[in-house]
Design a protein around this motif. Structure first.
Motif, short mmCIF file in Angstrom:
data_model
loop_
_atom_site.label_atom_id
_atom_site.label_comp_id
_atom_site.label_asym_id
_atom_site.label_seq_id
_atom_site.Cartn_x
_atom_site.Cartn_y
_atom_site.Cartn_z
N ARG A 1 -28.10 18.02 59.29
CA ARG A 1 -28.36 18.91 60.43
C ARG A 1 -29.86 18.99 60.72
O ARG A 1 -30.30 18.89 61.86
CB ARG A 1 -27.81 20.31 60.14
N ASP B 1 -31.91 17.77 64.07
CA ASP B 1 -32.81 18.68 64.79
C ASP B 1 -34.26 18.23 64.76
O ASP B 1 -35.10 18.84 65.40
CB ASP B 1 -32.74 20.08 64.15
N LYS B 2 -34.55 17.21 63.97
CA LYS B 2 -35.95 16.79 63.79
C LYS B 2 -36.62 16.58 65.13
O LYS B 2 -36.08 15.95 66.03
CB LYS B 2 -35.98 15.50 62.99
N LEU B 3 -37.81 17.13 65.24
CA LEU B 3 -38.49 17.11 66.54
C LEU B 3 -39.51 15.98 66.64
O LEU B 3 -40.21 15.68 65.68
CB LEU B 3 -39.19 18.45 66.77
N ARG C 1 -40.92 12.21 56.53
CA ARG C 1 -41.29 13.17 55.50
C ARG C 1 -42.49 14.01 55.92
O ARG C 1 -42.52 15.22 55.76
CB ARG C 1 -41.61 12.43 54.21
N LYS D 1 -43.73 14.27 59.00
CA LYS D 1 -43.57 14.70 60.40
C LYS D 1 -44.70 14.14 61.26
O LYS D 1 -45.76 13.77 60.80
CB LYS D 1 -43.53 16.22 60.51
N HIS D 2 -44.39 14.12 62.56
CA HIS D 2 -45.31 13.55 63.51
C HIS D 2 -46.56 14.39 63.66
O HIS D 2 -46.54 15.59 63.50
CB HIS D 2 -44.63 13.50 64.89
N ASN E 1 -46.89 23.62 63.04
CA ASN E 1 -45.58 23.43 63.66
C ASN E 1 -45.53 22.07 64.36
O ASN E 1 -46.52 21.35 64.42
CB ASN E 1 -45.27 24.56 64.64
N VAL E 2 -44.33 21.75 64.82
CA VAL E 2 -44.14 20.54 65.62
C VAL E 2 -43.42 20.97 66.88
O VAL E 2 -42.42 21.68 66.81
CB VAL E 2 -43.26 19.51 64.87
N VAL E 3 -43.94 20.56 68.02
CA VAL E 3 -43.30 20.89 69.30
C VAL E 3 -42.86 19.58 69.94
O VAL E 3 -43.65 18.67 70.11
CB VAL E 3 -44.28 21.63 70.22
N GLY E 4 -41.59 19.52 70.28
CA GLY E 4 -41.12 18.27 70.89
C GLY E 4 -39.65 18.32 71.21
O GLY E 4 -39.06 19.39 71.32
N PRO F 1 -35.63 17.00 70.33
CA PRO F 1 -34.89 16.76 69.09
C PRO F 1 -34.45 15.32 68.93
O PRO F 1 -34.26 14.59 69.90
CB PRO F 1 -33.68 17.68 69.22
N PRO G 1 -29.67 14.72 70.81
CA PRO G 1 -29.53 13.35 71.35
C PRO G 1 -30.77 12.85 72.09
O PRO G 1 -30.84 11.66 72.37
CB PRO G 1 -28.41 13.53 72.36
N THR G 2 -31.72 13.73 72.38
CA THR G 2 -32.76 13.34 73.34
C THR G 2 -33.57 12.14 72.88
O THR G 2 -33.67 11.12 73.56
CB THR G 2 -33.69 14.54 73.60
#
Lengths: 523, 342
Positions: free
Chosen positions: A43, A47-49, A247, A249-250, A262-265, A267, A270-271
Motif C-alpha cells: 500500500r 502511494d509512493k509519491l 528507499r 525517495k525523490h 516531505n515529498v510533494v507529488g 502517486p 495510477p498516475t
C-alpha cells in the motif's frame, strides 16, 4: 475427487458477499499477505509519491532505452555469428558478392538485408545505445547542477557514473562486433592503447586479444563481454539505482509546501505508472522512428575489415569522440630511457586523462562536502545559480569534453572550412585549455549576477496600475514598491532566492523589499 | 527525529520556506498538498486535472486509436516484409501515439494532487548505530582474535587460492608477448609482393606511385596484413638516401616504410603526393617520405621504420634484411632504437 457437488461458478455479487467489498482481489491480497506480508508495504508503495518536474524524466529516457537495448539485442543475438572465420559472401547484397569477409561481418550484412525487420532492429539497437549514453550524460548534468548527488545520495551518483562508464565501454564493444573497416580500426587503436600502459601493457594486450594483434578470437571475446557480462552488471546496477531511489525517495525543487522533510507529488499508482509507461512507449516509438528513418553505421558501405586497409575520416561513435579528440591534439611526447619506452602521447590522453576525469566525477560529492563543510542531508534541490562555483566547475568540465569532442573532427573541419590542418590542430590545442577556463569564469559570473541581481525574478509579475489620463487614454505602469509601502497587496509575493542555513530573523525585521523574509548567503 | 541524530537542515530553513511560500497565494490555483491515505473520494485532490474531461478523453482516445492503427499496420507490414522505413513509421508512430495517449491520461484524467508524504529519516538512533558497531567489534575481539592461528591459516589459504586462481584465469587467455613484438615477417632477401602475391619489378612503378607490399607468402596471413604491411613508394628515378646511415636502402628511388603508424597502429594509408607526405587517416600524423619518414605533424612520436631494399639480378625488389626496430606503437619493453635519426 471432483464431483458435481463442488463449488459452482459464482457471480461477482456472490464473490463479494463471501470475500468482502473487493472480491477476488481481496482474496489474492489476503493470500499473498499471509505468505509474504506485503499488504502494508505494498500500500505504501502504491502511494509512493513522485515529484513532478520535466527534468526528472531524463533518467527515464536512459532506463527505457536500456530496455529497448535489451529487447533489440536479444533479437540480434539470434542472427549474429561472433566469428572471425573467413567466408566468401554470396548473399542478397550484390555489391559485396564474392568478397572475403569474417562471418561476423557477413552475418551483420545478412541481418541488415536478409533478416525480416533486421535492419530496423539493428539500427534501433545502435540508436538506443547512443540515446542511452547521451541521456545518462544529460541526466547526470541535471543531478550535478541541482545538487541531487549530495548526502544521502552519493552512492547513487557513484552507481550512475559507473553505469555511464560501462555503457561507453559496451557501446565500443558493440560497434566493434560487425568487424567492418571502421570498427576494426577502432579495435586496433584499443589494442595500441592497452599496449601503452607501462610494465604490463603488452601482457594485457596479448591476454585480451589471445596473442598479437589481430589474433583470431577478439570478436568472440568482445561478444561475450558485450552481450552477457556488462549487461548483467548493468542490470544489477539499474536495480540498485532504482532501489536506492525508492528507499531514499525523490529529491524535489523548492516550492510551496515543499520542505526537506516531505515529498510533494503524484502517486505511484495510477498516475505515475500511467505517465511513465506512456513514456516508455514514447521512447520506444522514437527509437523505432530513428532506427528506420535515420541511417546509422551502414557497415555494408565500409566493407569488411582488413588490417592493412583504412578509409578516410575515421571517427568513432559519439561517446568515444572526446577520447579520440584527446589523442589527436596530444603532442608527440614519448619518454625513452634505460631501454624502455613510455608512450605518453597515448598513455596520457587515452588512459590517464579519462581516469582523472571520471575519478574527479566519482569524488565530487566527497570533495564538495569537504570544501563546503556541508554534511547535512539534502532533499531539496539547488537551482544551478545557487552554487556558482559548483555550476561553473560542471560547466567547465562539459566545455572541456565538448572541445575534445570537436577536436576529434580536426580533419573534417579543416577539409570542410578549407583551413589548414595545422592551424586547426593548434586552435584545438589552445582551445582545450582556454575554453574551460573562460567557461568557468563566465558561468560563475552569470550565476553570481543572477543570484544577487534578481530583483524581478520569479514567476510572479509586479502588479500593474492602470490609470486614465484626462484625454481618456489608459496607461499601465508597474506599481511602486517602496520600503514600508502600506499597499502590501501590490507587493510581489516573495520567491525563495536562496535559503539561509542560519536561523531566520523575525519577519518584518528585514526591510529589503526585493526579498522580505529571505536572506542571501554569502559564498 | 530528535533522537535519531540525523542532520536534516536546521529548522531555520523550514521557517524560511514557510514564510517564503505562505504569502498571498490562495487564489493562485495551487492547492495545499494532502497525504493520499487521508484523501476522501470527494476531495478535489482526487478529481481529474483536466478542465474539460470529456474533450480530453476524446483526444486521448484519438491518440490511442492512432496507436492501435500504427501497431496493427506494423504487423501487416512485417507480414508483407515491407521495407524498414514502413516498419519504422508504423511501429514508431503507433507506439509514440499510444505513449502520448497514456501519458496524457495519467496527466489529465487521473488524481491531480498534489499529495504529500513525510520523509522519514533514514538513520536509526545513535544507540542502534552503537549497538551495530559494538556487535562487530566486540564479537570480532572475543570470537576471532582468540583464535589467531585459525584466522591466519584461513586467510592465508584463501589468499593463496586467490593468487593461484589468477594464473589460469589470466595466463590461459593468451601467450606471453616474449619477443613477438620485436619481429616481423621480413627477412634477408624476402621478395616484396602485392596483395595478390605478385612480385614487384623495378620498372613497374612510376615516380609518385605507391603500393602496399607484404613479405612473399605472408600476404594473406593475419600477421602479414597487420604487422608486416609495408608501404612502397617510388620517390624518384635515382637512388634515394633518406638518412646518412641509409645510403643504399632505396635503390632507384624505391623507398619502403612500415605501414603501421607509430602512434596507434592504424595503417598509414594516405599519400600526399605533392608534399611527399604519408598521412595517417586516424589522427593525422604526417611522415616525410624523403628524409626517413620523420613525423612532421601530429601525435606520432617516432619515424616509420624503413625497410632496406635492393634490386636483385632479375630486377625484382627484395629486402636487404628485416626492420631494425619494432614496428607500430610504443610499449614499455620497446628499446630506444629508431627514435631519431639512426
Amino acid at each position: 475427487m471432483i464431483t458435481t457437488e463442488g463449488p459452482r461458478a459464482r457471480t461477482r455479487r456472490q464473490v463479494q458477499q463471501s470475500h468482502g467489498k473487493y472480491g477476488r482481489v481481496q482474496v489474492a491480497v489476503n493470500e499473498l499477505d499471509e505468505r509474504l506480508g506485503l499488504a502494508r508495504g505494498g500500500r505504501i508503495f502504491l502511494d509512493k509519491l513522485f515529484p513532478d518536474h520535466w527534468s526528472f524524466m531524463l533518467g527515464e529516457i536512459a532506463l527505457y532505452s536500456f530496455v529497448v537495448l535489451l529487447a533489440t539485442g536479444v533479437f540480434l543475438t539470434l542472427y549474429f555469428v561472433p566469428s572471425q572465420t573467413i567466408v566468401t559472401y554470396h548473399g542478397v547484397y550484390k555489391p559485396l558478392d564474392g568478397i572475403k569477409m569474417s562471418e561476423a561481418y557477413a552475418s551483420t550484412v545478412n541481418i541488415s538485408f536478409a533478416v525480416r525487420a533486421g535492419l530496423l532492429i539493428r539500427q534501433m539497437h545502435h540508436w538506443a545505445a547512443d540515446v542511452f549514453i547521451g541521456s545518462i550524460v544529460v541526466h547526470m548534468a541535471r543531478i550535478f547542477f541541482t545538487g541531487a548527488f549530495r548526502k544521502p545520495r552519493e552512492l547513487n551518483w557513484v552507481i550512475g557514473l559507473t553505469m555511464l562508464i560501462l555503457g561507453i565501454l559496451n557501446g565500443f564493444l558493440g560497434y566493434s562486433l560487425p568487424d567492418d573497416l571502421i570498427s576494426g580500426t577502432g579495435i586496433r587503436i584499443a589494442y595500441s592503447i592497452l599496449e601503452s600502459i607501462p610494465f604490463v601493457g603488452s601482457y594485457l594486450a596479448f591476454w585480451l586479444f589471445g596473442g598479437e594483434y589481430p589474433g583470431n578470437i577478439i570478436i568472440e571475446r568482445f561478444y561475450i563481454i558485450h552481450v552477457l557480462i556488462i549487461p548483467l552488471v548493468l542490470l544489477g546496477m539499474v536495480g540498485a539505482h532504482l532501489g536506492l531511489l525508492v528507499r531514499q525517495k525523490h529529491t524535489q525543487f523548492r516550492g510551496k509546501g515543499r520542505t526537506e522533510h516531505n515529498v510533494v507529488g503524484s502517486p505511484m499508482f495510477p498516475t505515475f505508472m500511467a505517465k511513465t509507461t506512456g513514456f516508455l512507449l514514447m521512447v520506444t516509438g522514437a527509437l523505432a522512428l530513428l532506427g528506420g528513418l535515420a541511417q546509422i553505421n551502414p557497415i555494408w558501405q565500409f566493407g569488411p575489415y582488413e588490417a592493412s586497409k583504412i578509409s578516410y575520416a575515421v571517427q568513432p561513435d559519439l561517446y568515444m569522440g572526446f577520447l579520440d579528440g584527446a589523442l589527436r591534439i596530444m603532442p608527440s611526447w614519448q619518454w625513452t630511457g634505460w631501454g624502455h619506452t613510455i608512450p605518453w602521447e597515448v598513455l596520457f590522453p587515452a588512459i590517464i586523462f579519462p581516469g582523472l576525469l571520471f575519478n574527479l566525477c566519482f569524488a565530487w560529492p566527497a570533495l564538495e562536502r569537504w570544501f563546503t563543510g556541508d554534511n547535512a542531508m539534502h532533499n531539496l534541490l539547488d537551482r544551478p545559480r545557487d552554487r556558482p562555483k559548483r555550476t561553473a566547475a560542471g560547466a567547465a568540465v562539459f566545455a572541456l569534453v565538448f572541445t575534445l569532442f570537436c577536436a576529434s573532427a580536426t580533419d573534417v573541419i579543416a577539409n570542410y572550412f578549407g583551413v589548414s590542418l595545422n592551424a586547426t590542430l593548434w586552435f584545438f590545442r589552445a582551445a582545450v585549455i582556454l575554453v574551460p577556463i573562460v567557461t568557468y569564469y563566465l558561468t560563475w559570473r552569470v550565476c553570481v549576477e543572477m543570484l544577487h541581481g534578481g530583483r524581478h525574478m520569479g514567476k510572479r509579475k509586479r502588479a500593474m496600475v492602470v490609470s486614465r489620463t484626462p484625454e481618456g487614454e489608459y496607461v499601465a505602469a508597474p506599481s511602486d514598491m517602496r520600503p514600508g509601502d502600506e499597499h502590501s497587496e501590490l507587493r510581489p509575493a516573495p520567491v525563495p532566492e536562496q535559503i539561509d542555513m542560519e536561523p531566520l530573523e523575525p519577519v518584518g525585521a528585514t526591510t529589503t523589499v526585493s526579498s522580505p523574509g529571505i536572506r542571501r548567503v554569502r559564498r | 527525529m530528535s533522537d535519531s541524530g540525523s542532520t536534516f537542515e536546521t529548522p531555520g530553513t523550514q521557517v524560511a520556506l514557510e514564510v517564503a511560500s505562505g504569502g498571498p497565494s490562495e487564489g493562485d490555483g495551487h492547492r495545499t498538498a494532502v497525504p493520499i491515505p487521508t484523501a476522501r473520494l470527494d476531495d478535489p485532490h482526487l478529481q481529474e486535472a483536466a478542465r474539460f474531461p470529456r474533450r480530453t478523453e476524446a483526444i486521448i482516445a484519438l491518440f490511442l486509436l492512432v496507436g492501435i492503427g500504427g501497431v496493427a499496420a506494423f504487423g501487416a507490414a512485417y507480414v508483407q516484409n515491407a521495407p524498414s522505413w514502413v516498419l519504422a513509421l508504423s511501429m514508431g508512430v503507433g507506439l509514440f501515439a499510444m505513449g502520448v495517449g497514456l501519458t496524457a491520461w495519467g496527466k489529465y484524467l487521473m488524481p491531480q494532487g498534489p499529495f504529500v508524504e513525510d520523509r522519514h529519516p533514514l538513520a536509526n538512533s545513535r544507540r542502534d548505530q552503537e549497538a551495530m558497531a559494538a556487535a562487530l567489534v566486540e564479537r570480532t575481539g572475543v570470537v576471532v582474535k582468540r583464535r589467531k592461528l585459525l584466522g591466519g591459516l584461513l586467510g592465508g589459504g584463501m589468499g593463496i587460492f586467490g593468487i593461484v586462481t589468477l594464473f589460469p584465469l589470466l595466463r590461459s587467455l593468451g601467450p606471453l608477448p616474449g619477443k613477438t613484438l620485436f619481429t616481423t615477417g621480413w627477412k634477408s632477401g624476402t621478395y616484396l609482393v602485392d596483395s595478390t602475391g605478385t612480385r614487384i619489378h623495378k620498372d613497374q612503378m612510376s615516380v609518385g606511385g605507391i603500393l602496399t607490399v607484404y613479405p612473399q607468402g605472408k600476404e594473406n596471413t593475419d600477421r602479414g596484413q597487420a604487422v608486416d604491411q609495408t608501404v612502397l613508394i617510388r620517390a624518384q628515378l635515382t637512388d634515394l638516401v633518406t638518412m646518412k646511415s641509409r645510403a643504399n636502402w632505396a635503390p632507384t628511388g624505391y623507398v619502403a616504410y612500415s605501414k603501421v603508424c607509430t602512434h596507434l597502429g592504424c595503417p598509414v594509408g594516405l599519400y600526399e603526393q605533392l608534399l611527399e607526405l604519408l598521412v595517417c587517416p586516424c589522427h593525422q600524423s604526417m611522415f616525410n617520405v624523403r628524409d626517413g619518414a620523420v613525423p612532421v605533424f601530429g601525435p606520432a612520436p617516432r619515424p616509420l621504420p624503413q625497410l632496406p631494399l635492393y634490386i636483385d639480378s632479375t630486377g625484382f625488389l627484395r629486402a636487404q634484411r628485416g626492420y631494425n626496430q619494432p614496428v607500430g606503437p610504443g610499449f614499455w619493453e620497446r628499446t630506444t632504437e629508431g627514435n631519431g635519426t639512426a
